[in-house]
Structures are given as C-alpha cells and as structure tokens.
Design a protein around this motif. Structure first.
Motif, short mmCIF file in Angstrom:
data_model
loop_
_atom_site.label_atom_id
_atom_site.label_comp_id
_atom_site.label_asym_id
_atom_site.label_seq_id
_atom_site.Cartn_x
_atom_site.Cartn_y
_atom_site.Cartn_z
N GLY A 53 0.82 -1.21 0.00
CA GLY A 53 0.00 0.00 0.00
C GLY A 53 0.85 1.25 0.00
O GLY A 53 0.51 2.25 -0.63
N ASP A 101 -1.53 5.36 1.54
CA ASP A 101 -2.62 4.43 1.86
C ASP A 101 -3.64 5.03 2.82
O ASP A 101 -4.63 4.38 3.15
CB ASP A 101 -2.06 3.12 2.44
CG ASP A 101 -1.52 3.26 3.86
OD1 ASP A 101 -1.28 4.40 4.31
OD2 ASP A 101 -1.32 2.22 4.52
N GLY A 128 -5.68 -0.19 3.37
CA GLY A 128 -6.30 0.48 2.24
C GLY A 128 -7.68 -0.03 1.89
O GLY A 128 -8.47 0.67 1.23
#
Length: 351
Positions: free
Chosen positions: A52, A56, A244
């Motif tokens: 991520g 994120d 996320g």
C-alpha cells in the motif's frame, strides 16, 4: 506523489533504482542537520513500506509522517521503498539489503510481514540498526533489530465502547484485513469495549483474506462488500482494521448513512473527502511517533535495547474526536481510558 522502488535481481541495478527514485533530500548535504541538530551529522534513513505504501491513508502514511518529521526537524536524508502485493519473501530481503548496501542506517521496516527478512538481513549487517513495526523480538533476533510495538487492543477497546454508545440498533461490525494475530488484537479490544457498554450487543466480524494472502489490506472492493453485508444485516457502526481496504468500508457506510470508525491515522482527516463525514472516530496508532523516536535515538546514539511498546499510558494509541460526532460521550470514553491506564481494566489481546 508516491515513489515506488522496484527491486530487481542484480544488486547494481537495485542500487540504481534507489538513486533513481530518491527524494530531492537524497541529494542534500549529509553534513549538519537543520533544526535542533546543528552539531550532528545527518543520518541516511531507509524506510521500507508494507503493501500500500505512502498514500494508503492509514498505516503506511503514519510511518511516512514520522519520517517526514525527521527530515524536517533532524535534517536526515531518506530513501523509501515499497512492497508489492504477492511478492516473494526474497523481494523483502532484497529491498532491505539494497538499502543497507547503499549505506542507509538506520533502516525501518513497516509491518510484521518483514519479520523474517529483517532478521536475516540484519544479521548480515551487524553495524546497521534496524527497526520493525509490529513485530516483537525473539531469542533468535539479532541484537541490532528493535521492535516498535503498540497496544492496539487498548485503543480498540475505546472505539468499541464508542461504537456501542453510538449504535441505535445494538448491532455493530468489525472488518479485519487479514486474519493474523496482530489484527485479532484489534478485534479483541473492540469486542471487549463494546460488551463493557452493552453485554448484549451483536458484533459481526469479517476478515477479508487469510494468510498467506495479504491482499486484504489493499482491496477496497472486498472491504465494501464485507461492510455492505454487515449493514444489510442491521449493523449501524463498522470499525475496520484493514489498511487500504478501509476505503471501501467507508463507501458502503456512506451509502447507508451509517457510522464508521477508522484506524491507525485520524481518517476523518485523511480519507477521501466524500466519506469523511461518516467517520465518527478513529483508533489512532501513533506509528509516526515511534518511527520519529527511533530515528532521533539513532541520531543521538541512544537507541534503547529490546522492544519499545507504545500503549495508552505512553500515548502510543488513542482515539480521535474530529468532527464532534462523539462529544456527547467523550467523558465516558475518557473515564474508560483512565481505568486502562491505571490498571483497573485489563484488555484482552485475543478474541
């Protein structure tokens, strides 16, 4: 803009990748730092993100905030690298090894997924200090590896109480990214806090993936589907610990005009603007503080031995009040917080 370092097999090419994606601060003098560090040589800090990466809006961004503060206040230069979904363990090792070979010291690995790689690479570079977020030392851990740990269960207890106090249906939900012991700490605290307020409350729980599939932290579509199912089953407050994927949870909650609780950062400030108004609180996990503290201690030559645990008492976890959604219950939540700090409430770490 997010900077992603793509690792390749050849060490020379990997070193070029580091140089190619470095921030402008990488080209700055490595002499004296700026604020508060006029007599100290600025460090070269390596930071390896979990899946991520920077951007994120949650866990990784909190680590990035700590790094950014160190750049600003301590004058350090830095190189950032990012994991990719489904990558081999060797990719994590190569990422850390390339940072070490390029002279970055200290190096911070963000997330327990780096545990094996950090131990292996740290043993190869005993003069470099490594920190790993969310992984405790073992008897086999090299002495130059330092764990940055958090009492996620304590912070989650508080937002569990918030969920129960704000719920009108007596039905709330928890969405976890991947069913691993770390994320189960969030669930355990959340359930305990909710049941402390309402022993009869219904709590729906859903994990998006099972290890070794860690895509549950980066799949908003899965998060949205899980949240929709909970909302359709009567939940009116949903807490996520899914990285996320939490963006999808917020979208589902927004569509139903329900309530959400964020994680890691104050997501009423960091989530997509369209969904911020449904986030009534977040369980703040101050990864930024831990990362900054570690970098500063490295610069000062005062890195403590062993793991550092950031709990409620140390201010390492907390809950947010952005938006004023929980002003009416804040005194009750603060009372529970103080009872945990005083040892009157012991929060479980397993569901």
């Amino acid at each position: 803009m997010r900077r992603v370092m793509k690792m390749v097999a050849a060490a020379s090419v990997a070193a070029l990748a580091l140089a190619a994606c470095g921030s402008s601060s990488d080209n700055a003098s490595s002499g004296n730092g700026s604020t508060g560090s006029s007599t100290k040589k600025a460090l070269k800090v390596g930071l390896a993100y979990d899946i991520g990466g920077r951007g994120d809006q949650s866990f990784n961004d909190a680590a990035a905030a700590g790094l950014d503060k160190a750049k600003s206040e301590l004058g350090v230069t830095a190189q950032e690298a990012e994991a990719t979904s489904g990558e081999a363990e060797s990719a994590k090792e190569d990422r850390l090894r390339t940072l070490a070979q390029a002279g970055y010291n200290p190096i911070v690995a963000v997330g327990f997924a780096y545990a094996s790689a950090t131990d292996k690479v740290a043993a190869e570079f005993p003069d470099i200090n490594f920190a790993i977020v969310d992984n405790a030392r073992s008897d086999k851990t090299p002495k130059n590896v330092h764990g940055l740990l958090f009492a996620e269960n304590e912070g989650s207890y508080l937002v569990g109480a918030i969920a129960a106090l704000k719920s009108k249906s007596g039905n709330i939900g928890f969405v976890g990214g991947v069913q691993v012991p770390l994320i189960q700490k969030f669930e355990a605290g959340y359930v305990a806090g909710a049941k402390a307020i309402n022993p009869n409350i219904k709590i729906q729980t859903k994990y998006l993936t099972q290890p070794p599939d860690f895509s549950g932290f980066t799949d908003p579509a899965k998060g949205k589907t899980a949240a929709q199912g909970m909302l359709d089953a009567g939940a009116d407050v949903i807490y996520h610990a899914a990285g996320g994927s939490g963006g999808g949870v917020f979208e589902a909650v927004k569509a139903k005009n329900a309530m959400a609780i964020g994680v890691d950062s104050d997501q009423a400030l960091t989530a997509a603007p369209a969904v911020r108004d449904v986030i009534i609180s977040s369980m703040i996990k101050k990864v930024d503080v831990a990362v900054y503290d570690f970098i500063k201690s490295a610069q000062d030559g005062t890195i403590p031995d062993g793991d550092q645990v950031y709990d409620l008492k140390k201010g390492g976890v907390d809950y947010s009040t952005t938006g004023g959604h929980i002003d009416d219950i804040k005194s009750k939540v603060d009372d529970l917080k103080q009872q945990i700090i005083d040892g009157k409430i012991t929060v479980p770490t397993q569901p």
